[in-house]
Design an enzyme around this catalytic site. Structure first.
Site, PDB file in Angstrom:
ATOM      1  N   LYS A 102     -18.196   3.716   0.128  1.00  0.00           N
ATOM      2  CA  LYS A 102     -18.212   2.730  -0.219  1.00  0.00           C
ATOM      3  C   LYS A 102     -18.274   0.942   0.918  1.00  0.00           C
ATOM      4  O   LYS A 102     -17.919   1.921   1.527  1.00  0.00           O
ATOM      5  CB  LYS A 102     -16.731   1.623  -0.373  1.00  0.00           C
ATOM      6  CG  LYS A 102     -16.523   0.510  -0.630  1.00  0.00           C
ATOM      7  CD  LYS A 102     -14.572  -0.206  -0.651  1.00  0.00           C
ATOM      8  CE  LYS A 102     -13.958  -1.164  -0.696  1.00  0.00           C
ATOM      9  NZ  LYS A 102     -13.229  -1.394  -1.106  1.00  0.00           N
ATOM     10  N   LEU A 123       4.155   2.276  -3.318  1.00  0.00           N
ATOM     11  CA  LEU A 123       4.580   1.171  -4.089  1.00  0.00           C
ATOM     12  C   LEU A 123       6.317   0.970  -3.964  1.00  0.00           C
ATOM     13  O   LEU A 123       6.537  -0.076  -4.262  1.00  0.00           O
ATOM     14  CB  LEU A 123       4.611   1.609  -5.689  1.00  0.00           C
ATOM     15  CG  LEU A 123       2.903   2.252  -5.750  1.00  0.00           C
ATOM     16  CD1 LEU A 123       2.400   2.131  -6.747  1.00  0.00           C
ATOM     17  CD2 LEU A 123       2.049   0.705  -5.354  1.00  0.00           C
ATOM     18  N   THR A 152      -6.215  -2.449  -0.065  1.00  0.00           N
ATOM     19  CA  THR A 152      -5.631  -1.383   0.848  1.00  0.00           C
ATOM     20  C   THR A 152      -3.727  -0.459   0.801  1.00  0.00           C
ATOM     21  O   THR A 152      -3.246  -0.249   1.400  1.00  0.00           O
ATOM     22  CB  THR A 152      -4.557  -3.523   2.040  1.00  0.00           C
ATOM     23  OG1 THR A 152      -4.587  -3.839   0.421  1.00  0.00           O
ATOM     24  CG2 THR A 152      -5.386  -3.765   2.477  1.00  0.00           C
TER      25      THR A 152
END
Ligand code: FAD
Length: 509
Positions: A77, A333, A344
């Site tokens: 990427k 999370l 991110t």
């Protein structure tokens, strides 16, 4: 021996296990680390685009780059290509710009962005100052034939298969001494602000420290929360749901070395190309469209038929005010979530795990140390939230209720608002964002968003026409050189996945 129990076997759990094990047990067993994962609760299964700091993580824990790429179907990427984030031109041309990870620093009289703003601007900002953008246009990587592992001519990161990454890390962790326990936690027993034990279907678990990686549930930390601990961002970040699907690519398909973020009627979609398939998702606001409408819009966008089954995900957008309480730290999370527009999530996990090691003194940890950890993480989340809001509020789209509601979100971001008023009259530079503790995104990144979204300052600096032409001619030459010497995405992946040693099988252009 001190003991740490991590609950949750998603990316957060395994990244944390690998990092803590490396930190504490590299030179012999000093801390007993176990990871408990439930056979009954699936992982979220997304989180496939990363930022360059993932390379720091992989190197810090001694992972081989080629092994990682092979095992996770990873691709390179170079940045993110944003499409449709502003209204199309009168001729119907779709707006687009890139946020690459590099910027040429050619400082003639003033910095490169000021030079560009004062130049004839016959090319866009990203096309003018980035090598990675030029590489991406030609499906090239920033790797040359001689590049060693993790080396490149400009920064890069990866796209990876989230499930395979978890399995890869699990194997790595277990081989180095982390204990895996397959068990479902039914109850968390807490006393005097600390977790005492976990009741599971396989028995009771006690530990000195607990890391909560149970995802949005935050099963452990929530047991220690005595007052409201949730800081919501829902007033400024409107998207709260996602609909996702994986699509197969045939072998002739050349994966893009960048993520595509395409703005839709009530949010935006991602396309992340892996070696064998693409991951796609539509992050949207349920205040503006229903899951059925989102699915329909996304199906049309991807050109898929009506039989295709999509996956729906609820997102809790915000952060916990205290991510470390007593003997429990939330990572992943469970600590908070900001929509993945700049990929991110995994970086926040790495940051949290690293910060935890830097702060942790086991039973001697002071409350002031925990407070400092919490402040660091809170500042990081808040800064990131502003950076994500920036992508939206510069848009001139008014074609749906969602886009018409966007300008109001800036009212909840005082710092960003004042920065934007400054950037109306001066170039965005290092000092403008360097006072933040997080530094996740610097002026380099802010500029790509500002100038990509046509937010230009009015400068009052005298210059003569053509004064900066040589700056951009110089950069263009460097771009051409880079394109000539670097490996195509396919060449690099073929050599890494199938090559015996280095890039012997690769022919240079
Ligand atoms: C739509 C979306 C897109 C995203 N895209 C990106 C991206 O492109 N890039 C990026 O970096 N991040 C992204 N993220 C974030 C990223 O997916 C997460 O940060 C990452 O997957 C970590 O998740 P987790 O491990 O915290 O939680 P989960 O994957 O949900 O794992 C939770 C774990 O807890 C275990 N568990 C739960 N309850 C119990 C119990 N009672 N007993 C025992 N175990 C239990 C489960 O079995 C599971 O193993 C995205 C997130 C979302 C929602």
């Amino acid at each position: 021996m001190a003991s740490i129990t991590i609950v949750g076997g998603g990316t957060a759990g395994w990244m944390t296990a690998v990092l803590l094990n490396q930190a504490y047990n590299k030179f012999g067993n000093t801390v007993s680390i176990q990871l408990v994962e439930s056979p009954d609760v699936d992982i979220v299964g997304v989180g496939e685009a990363t930022v360059p700091a993932i390379k720091d993580f992989l190197q810090a824990v001694g992972i081989d780059e080629a092994e990682f790429i092979k095992s996770t179907n990873a691709t390179i990427k170079n940045g993110i290509l944003f499409k449709n984030w502003c209204a199309p031109t009168e001729e119907g041309e779709v707006h687009q710009y890139m946020h690459p990870f590099d910027q040429e620093r050619v400082e003639k009289r003033l910095d490169v962005a000021t030079s560009w703003l004062l130049s004839s601007r016959n090319k866009s900002y990203d096309d003018s100052v980035s090598i990675a953008k030029a590489l991406s246009d030609k499906n090239l990587t920033p790797k040359v034939q001689q590049s060693k592992s993790f080396q490149s001519i400009v920064p890069y990161s990866y796209h990876l298969d989230a499930r395979l990454f978890g399995q890869f890390l699990r194997k790595h962790a277990i081989a180095r001494g982390v204990t895996r326990v397959e068990a479902h936690v039914n109850n968390v027993v807490a006393k005097e602000g600390k977790i005492v034990s976990l009741s599971t279907d396989k028995g009771e678990i006690t530990s000195d420290l607990f890391i909560d990686c149970t995802g949005f549930r935050a099963l452990l930390l929530s047991k220690l929360e005595e007052q409201e601990n949730w800081h919501s961002y829902s007033d400024v970040l409107l998207c709260d749901k996602a609909v996702t699907i994986q699509t197969e690519n045939d072998t002739s398909y050349a994966p893009n070395p960048y993520t595509i973020s395409h703005a839709l009627s009530a949010g935006w979609s991602w396309k992340i190309d892996l070696q064998n398939r693409s991951g796609n998702g539509y992050v949207y606001s349920s205040r503006h469209i229903s899951p059925e409408q989102a699915e329909l819009e996304f199906r049309k966008h991807l050109g898929l038929d009506e039989q295709t089954k999509f996956n729906h995900i609820d997102m809790h957008v915000g952060r916990r005010r205290q991510q470390w309480i007593g003997n429990c730290v939330a990572v992943g999370l469970s600590s908070g979530f900001i929509e993945p527009l700049e990929s991110t999530g995994l970086h926040l996990i790495y940051l949290a795990a690293r910060q935890f090691v830097l702060h942790n003194n086991f039973s001697k940890t002071q409350q002031s140390t925990r407070d400092n950890y919490n402040k660091t993480m809170n500042d990081t989340y808040d800064e990131l939230k502003d950076f994500i809001v920036l992508h939206y509020v510069l848009s001139d789209r008014t074609d749906s209720e969602f886009w018409r509601d966007i300008p109001k979100t800036l009212d909840g971001c005082e710092l960003l608002k004042s920065r934007l008023s400054v950037w109306k009259h001066k170039v965005c530079e290092y000092f403008d964002v360097s006072n933040s503790t997080s530094h996740m995104f610097s002026d380099v990144s802010y500029r790509y968003i500002l100038y990509g979204m046509n937010y230009f300052p009015e400068l009052d600096i005298p210059f003569v026409e053509g004064e900066f032409d040589d700056v951009f001619a110089y950069i263009e030459n460097r771009q051409q050189q880079a394109c000539h010497h670097t490996l195509s995405h396919k060449e690099y992946l073929n050599a890494t996945v199938h090559g015996q040693s280095g890039f012997v099988s690769v022919s240079m252009k």
